[in-house]
Motif scaffolding. Structure first.
Motif, mmCIF file in Angstrom:
data_model
loop_
_atom_site.group_PDB
_atom_site.id
_atom_site.type_symbol
_atom_site.label_atom_id
_atom_site.label_comp_id
_atom_site.label_asym_id
_atom_site.label_seq_id
_atom_site.Cartn_x
_atom_site.Cartn_y
_atom_site.Cartn_z
ATOM 1 N N LYS A 341 0.840 -1.199 0.000
ATOM 2 C CA LYS A 341 0.000 0.000 0.000
ATOM 3 C C LYS A 341 0.874 1.246 0.000
ATOM 4 C CE LYS A 341 -4.082 -1.955 2.287
ATOM 5 N NZ LYS A 341 -5.028 -1.794 3.426
ATOM 6 N N VAL A 342 0.345 2.285 -0.626
ATOM 7 C CA VAL A 342 1.027 3.582 -0.655
ATOM 8 C C VAL A 342 0.104 4.595 0.013
ATOM 9 C CG1 VAL A 342 2.112 5.317 -2.103
ATOM 10 C CG2 VAL A 342 2.134 2.924 -2.828
ATOM 11 N N SER A 343 0.649 5.335 0.969
ATOM 12 C CA SER A 343 -0.163 6.284 1.739
ATOM 13 C C SER A 343 0.379 7.699 1.587
ATOM 14 C CB SER A 343 -0.182 5.893 3.219
ATOM 15 O OG SER A 343 -0.682 4.576 3.384
ATOM 16 N N ALA A 344 -0.485 8.646 1.797
ATOM 17 C CA ALA A 344 -0.097 10.060 1.769
ATOM 18 C C ALA A 344 -1.012 10.841 2.697
ATOM 19 C CB ALA A 344 -0.182 10.611 0.349
ATOM 20 N N ILE A 357 7.821 10.630 -12.690
ATOM 21 C CA ILE A 357 6.850 9.949 -11.833
ATOM 22 C C ILE A 357 7.247 8.485 -11.662
ATOM 23 C CG2 ILE A 357 4.430 9.266 -11.613
ATOM 24 C CD1 ILE A 357 3.716 11.761 -13.226
ATOM 25 N N THR A 358 7.276 8.040 -10.409
ATOM 26 C CA THR A 358 7.588 6.643 -10.092
ATOM 27 C C THR A 358 6.295 5.852 -9.940
ATOM 28 O OG1 THR A 358 7.615 7.069 -7.715
ATOM 29 C CG2 THR A 358 9.691 7.377 -8.914
ATOM 30 N N GLN A 359 6.438 4.536 -9.778
ATOM 31 C CA GLN A 359 5.268 3.678 -9.606
ATOM 32 C C GLN A 359 4.506 4.070 -8.341
ATOM 33 O OE1 GLN A 359 3.739 1.509 -11.391
ATOM 34 N NE2 GLN A 359 2.359 0.657 -9.852
ATOM 35 N N GLU A 360 5.202 4.323 -7.260
ATOM 36 C CA GLU A 360 4.548 4.701 -6.000
ATOM 37 C C GLU A 360 3.785 6.005 -6.158
ATOM 38 O OE1 GLU A 360 5.863 5.692 -1.381
ATOM 39 O OE2 GLU A 360 7.273 4.765 -2.781
ATOM 40 N N GLN A 361 4.387 6.978 -6.838
ATOM 41 C CA GLN A 361 3.713 8.260 -7.041
ATOM 42 C C GLN A 361 2.504 8.116 -7.962
ATOM 43 O OE1 GLN A 361 7.106 10.333 -8.539
ATOM 44 N NE2 GLN A 361 7.694 11.197 -6.533
ATOM 45 N N PHE A 362 2.624 7.243 -8.980
ATOM 46 C CA PHE A 362 1.497 7.051 -9.896
ATOM 47 C C PHE A 362 0.301 6.439 -9.170
ATOM 48 C CE2 PHE A 362 -0.797 4.081 -12.679
ATOM 49 C CZ PHE A 362 -1.367 5.008 -13.536
ATOM 50 N N VAL A 363 0.564 5.502 -8.255
ATOM 51 C CA VAL A 363 -0.538 4.892 -7.499
ATOM 52 C C VAL A 363 -1.292 5.962 -6.735
ATOM 53 C CG1 VAL A 363 -1.080 3.316 -5.609
ATOM 54 C CG2 VAL A 363 0.570 2.638 -7.359
ATOM 55 N N ASP A 366 -3.218 8.201 -9.332
ATOM 56 C CA ASP A 366 -4.382 7.521 -9.882
ATOM 57 C C ASP A 366 -5.447 7.302 -8.818
ATOM 58 O OD1 ASP A 366 -5.276 6.612 -12.405
ATOM 59 O OD2 ASP A 366 -5.126 4.535 -11.735
ATOM 60 N N GLY A 367 -4.996 7.030 -7.600
ATOM 61 C CA GLY A 367 -5.955 6.838 -6.512
ATOM 62 C C GLY A 367 -6.744 8.104 -6.204
ATOM 63 N N TYR A 368 -6.091 9.250 -6.270
ATOM 64 C CA TYR A 368 -6.767 10.528 -6.027
ATOM 65 C C TYR A 368 -7.478 11.066 -7.275
ATOM 66 C CZ TYR A 368 -4.447 11.060 -1.480
ATOM 67 O OH TYR A 368 -4.033 10.901 -0.184
ATOM 68 N N GLY A 369 -7.355 10.337 -8.400
ATOM 69 C CA GLY A 369 -7.978 10.803 -9.631
ATOM 70 C C GLY A 369 -7.245 11.972 -10.265
ATOM 71 N N LEU A 370 -5.938 12.077 -10.041
ATOM 72 C CA LEU A 370 -5.144 13.198 -10.551
ATOM 73 C C LEU A 370 -4.226 12.789 -11.709
ATOM 74 C CD1 LEU A 370 -4.078 14.683 -7.069
ATOM 75 C CD2 LEU A 370 -5.961 15.435 -8.540
ATOM 76 N N SER A 371 -4.414 11.558 -12.260
ATOM 77 C CA SER A 371 -3.515 11.090 -13.323
ATOM 78 C C SER A 371 -3.936 11.567 -14.714
ATOM 79 C CB SER A 371 -3.437 9.558 -13.313
ATOM 80 O OG SER A 371 -4.727 8.994 -13.485
ATOM 81 N N GLN A 372 -5.038 12.333 -14.772
ATOM 82 C CA GLN A 372 -5.504 12.958 -16.023
ATOM 83 C C GLN A 372 -5.761 11.907 -17.108
ATOM 84 O OE1 GLN A 372 -2.857 16.082 -17.299
ATOM 85 N NE2 GLN A 372 -2.822 17.085 -15.284
ATOM 86 N N ARG A 373 -6.667 10.981 -16.793
ATOM 87 C CA ARG A 373 -7.024 9.954 -17.781
ATOM 88 C C ARG A 373 -7.915 10.562 -18.863
ATOM 89 N NH1 ARG A 373 -5.971 4.654 -16.744
ATOM 90 N NH2 ARG A 373 -5.106 4.154 -14.700
ATOM 91 N N GLN A 374 -7.590 10.263 -20.121
ATOM 92 C CA GLN A 374 -8.370 10.738 -21.272
ATOM 93 C C GLN A 374 -7.977 9.921 -22.504
ATOM 94 O OE1 GLN A 374 -7.237 14.835 -21.513
ATOM 95 N NE2 GLN A 374 -5.343 14.424 -22.615
#
Length: 812
Positions: A341-344, A357-363, A366-374
């Motif tokens: 798990k990754v926490s912030a 961006i690393t894998q931990e940062q991407f999680v 993406d978890g916060y919905g800030l990865s700008q999916r489109q």
């Protein structure tokens, strides 16, 4: 001329009267089907459909495949692993998210890193002990043949000197004897003789001649005994059945050998009891033996024991992996492992501007919905280009090796190709590459099947974010096997065996690929990869069975044929062939001979033999509409056309066997590729007999020239090598039958004349047959004709008379 016309009208009216006023339901149904087919054919062959279909089909295929292969671009994060963050991003709130990717990687590491549990294999242990017994028995047998050793007091001669003397070459021994008896000098080139000369010089000084004589007599006796084993030693050395260790054991005295033998057995048993793992290195085994043999035996015996044990235990093992225990241990370790798990915390920095961006940062993003999916339009365009390139390659291969594909073929191939990327995206283990390869190979041949597998497999790999190589390569290998073989199989049993081969190939390739990818943990294949390989092999078998099962439905729905279907259609028990044999027996016999000619030529030219055989059997079914209108069915009776006496009516009857044959073929559901033989075997040939009749009648009546087109078949001319061969065989059949007892040269001349006539009439220009191949076909036709008209001995008249010897024994 008016009289001729009046006669023609009378005959036509008489034929109409002979037609039943109330046609049967079958006739009405056939007529309606023919009408419907005509309407459909008009739409199907319209200029608009011909022009619009290719771009529409190409567009649909590109859009469909792009939509599936480019699935990952629809909701792709712009801020993904490896990209630079355009600005600093903060956590909007406290949160903890599971890193699925890292968790799965760690689980794989746990499975791969699990130490295997070993067990002692009783069968392997028994085999090793049996090998030891055979090894020691061979040494004891050699020692027995060699006689007692030492054969002299060791104070007189050492063990090494005694063994050297008894094993000395016969020539050198004679030289030594001559030196001792006669004083002849020894050669200086031999170091062994130099040592022995020095030894016996010392013996001569210390002992009397009588003692030296006794010594030589004992040596001769020992040499005589040892000679019995020397031949055996030479044979064993040549066959590599004896080692230097066994020969060295012959130099030990009896007590020392007994101790050495017992020590070898004890150390061997101790090591096997402790367990001998596979892959133990030679230095490590040597250290283990040194520890077990320390201070037990004298030096020479120690070397014999150590070398013997190395020979018995080197590259051997009796410990095997306990698969079930190891698998359970690995699964327990995986279950015990916690998810990553990754926490912030709220307002904490997730990633700074310009930072990769690393894998931990991407999680976290993406978890916060800030990865700008489109939608990634650029990625979709690249996918469309890749799909378009694959289609261009496929179409190029298709045009080069296959007759033009129909619209329904395009639809079927598109559906099969689209199904694979879909299944890869759902779960790679369920990919259907073997199934589509088997079907495409059966319908269109191995080249198209292999091309499709390579292209579709590549697109499927592109569609996956993370390529699972073991599934992709194993499925591809099984698909290539199915594609290469399926088109050559002729029965359901052979296809079932192919399914087993596909499943086995898929499982084995998966196993080896998994082993290569996870090369750091070789033993994992036995408890993790092997069950998965078995399951994946069963999946391949299931897809093969599904393809075999669905094949008949696809054949009917898309009007395609497989070799198996062609074999079934060529069965004489098929209803249409039974009707032909019953209603037009002469035509049926004609068909069989034409089939023999055409099939032999097709085999010589490497054409589709099954298609030629089946098409030939059905090419004249239309003659059933009026069997007596064709001379082979008249059985010596009156010729119907002599009664008609009108070439125009007669030629209509002859030409009608093509149109009526097509109606019958559609009614009985014959595939299009078989129906093509009905019109194409006649092409646009001129019906010469009635044309000449009409021409002569017009000339006598002073009428305008006869239109030759009225006396030609409607066509089309042969569009494939197979229908071209049947046209030639059909043209030659009657001519060859008429030859009777003619010689092969006459038959060849007639066949060549017919071939040249067809070639000059441009009947073969679209068939793909080359002019250089015509002599090959002619040679085959004449050879088959000779086989049909072989000579038989004449039976004597007396052999045909029935002799009744006793009325009481005669039975009727």
């Amino acid at each position: 001329m008016k009289a001729i016309f009046a006669l023609r009208q009378a005959v036509v009216s008489q034929l109409k009267k002979s037609t039943p006023a109330n046609p049967s339901p079958v006739t009405r149904a056939v007529g309606k089907a023919s009408q419907d087919d005509t309407i459909w054919q008009k739409i199907h062959r319209s200029r608009f459909v011909r022009i619009a279909h290719p771009p529409i089909m190409l567009g649909v295929t590109v859009v469909s495949l792009t939509g599936i292969v480019g699935y990952r671009f629809y909701n792709q994060p712009q801020l993904s692993v490896g990209t630079e963050s355009p600005y600093t991003i903060y956590a909007p709130k406290d949160g903890s998210f599971v890193d699925e990717r890292t968790t799965e990687e760690k689980r794989k590491e746990v499975r791969a890193g699990t130490i295997p549990r070993l067990q002692r294999d009783s069968e392997l242990t028994a085999q090793l002990k049996q090998q030891r017994s055979q090894y020691l028995d061979s040494i004891n047998q050699l020692r027995y043949l060699a006689g007692t050793f030492p054969y002299l007091d060791t104070n007189t001669l050492t063990l090494e000197q005694q063994h050297l003397l008894r094993s000395l070459d016969e020539g050198e021994w004679r030289l030594l004897e001559s030196y001792l008896n006669n004083g002849e000098p020894l050669p200086t080139a031999s170091p062994q003789l130099a040592k022995l000369q020095q030894l016996f010089d010392q013996q001569k000084t210390a002992n009397s001649p009588e003692t030296i004589g006794v010594l030589l007599a004992d040596i001769r006796a020992a040499r005589e005994r040892y000679s019995r084993v020397s031949t055996r030693l030479a044979e064993l050395k040549a066959d590599r059945q004896i080692t230097n260790n066994q020969i060295a054991a012959l130099m030990l005295d009896v007590p020392t050998w007994q101790t050495t033998q017992q020590t070898i057995i004890q150390v061997h048993d101790r090591i096997l009891t402790q367990g001998l793992p596979a892959g133990i290195t030679a230095p490590l085994l040597g250290e283990t033996l040194q520890l077990h043999l320390r201070n037990i035996l004298p030096p020479q015996a120690h070397r014999v024991a150590e070398d013997s044990l190395k020979n018995l235990l080197g590259d051997k093992y009796n410990l095997t992996v306990d698969k079930e225990a190891t698998k359970n241990l690995a699964e327990k370790a995986v279950l015990a492992m916690e998810t990553v798990k990754v926490s912030a915390e709220k307002n904490s920095v997730i990633v700074r501007a310009g930072e990769t961006i690393t894998q931990e940062q991407f999680v976290l993003l993406d978890g916060y919905g800030l990865s700008q999916r489109q939608v990634n339009w650029q990625g979709l365009l690249h996918t469309a280009g890749l799909v378009g390139g694959a289609l261009v390659i496929f179409c190029g291969v298709s045009r080069r090796i296959h007759r033009p594909l129909r619209r329904r073929d395009h639809i079927l191939l598109c559906m099969l190709s689209i199904s694979t990327p879909i299944l890869f995206l759902l779960d790679p283990i369920y990919n259907n590459l073997p199934a589509i390869s088997l079907l495409t190979s059966s319908f269109y041949g191995p080249t198209l099947a292999i091309t499709q597998v390579v292209l579709v497999g590549g697109l499927s790999a592109f569609a996956m974010e993370s390529i699972v190589w073991e599934y992709l390569l194993a499925g591809g290998a099984a698909a290539l096997l199915a594609g290469m073989i399926a088109s050559k199989l002729r029965s359901r049993d052979e296809l079932a065996l192919l399914g087993l081969g596909v499943g086995t190939t898929q499982g084995v390739v998966y196993l080896f690929t998994y082993l290569i990818i996870n090369a750091s943990a070789v033993t994992i294949i036995w408890y993790t990869a092997l069950p998965s390989a078995i399951v994946y092999g069963l999946v391949g078998l299931a897809w093969s069975a599904m393809a075999i099962g669905v094949s008949p439905y696809l054949e009917r729905l898309f009007d395609v044929v497989t070799p198996t279907r062609l074999v079934e259609l060529s069965n004489p028990n098929c209803p249409l062939l039974q009707r032909l044999a019953k209603e037009a027996p002469g035509t049926f016999q004609h068909t069989l001979f034409v089939a023999c000619l055409a099939e032999s030529a097709a085999r010589e030219l490497r054409c589709n033999v099954e298609l030629v055989r089946t098409g030939t059997l059905y090419h004249d079914i239309g003659k059933m509409h009026d069997p007596l209108g064709f001379i082979e069915n008249q059985m010596g009776g009156p010729n119907k056309h002599d009664e008609i006496n009108d070439p125009y009516v007669s030629v209509d009857i002859i030409k009608k066997h093509v149109s009526e044959g097509l109606v019958m073929a559609r009614k009985y559901g014959l595939p299009q590729v078989v129906r093509d033989f009905i019109p194409e075997h006649q092409g646009q040939m001129l019906i010469s007999y009635f044309y000449i009749q009409a021409k002569e009648a017009a000339e006598r009546a002073g009428e305008p020239p006869v239109d030759e087109g009225e006396f030609r078949y409607a066509g089309p001319i042969p569009q494939s090598r197979e229908t071209g061969i049947v046209m030639l065989a059909d043209s030659c059949e009657a001519a060859l039958r008429s030859l009777g007892e003619a010689n092969p040269e006459t038959a060849m001349a007639m066949v060549n004349r017919i071939f040249k006539a067809r070639w000059r009439d441009n009947q073969l220009q679209d068939s793909g047959l080359k002019y250089e191949e015509l002599p090959i076909i002619a040679d085959v036709f004449v050879r088959v004709w000779q086989q049909f008209h072989h000579q038989r001995i004449a039976y004597p008249k007396a052999a045909l008379d029935v002799q009744v010897t006793s009325p009481s024994t005669t039975r009727f």
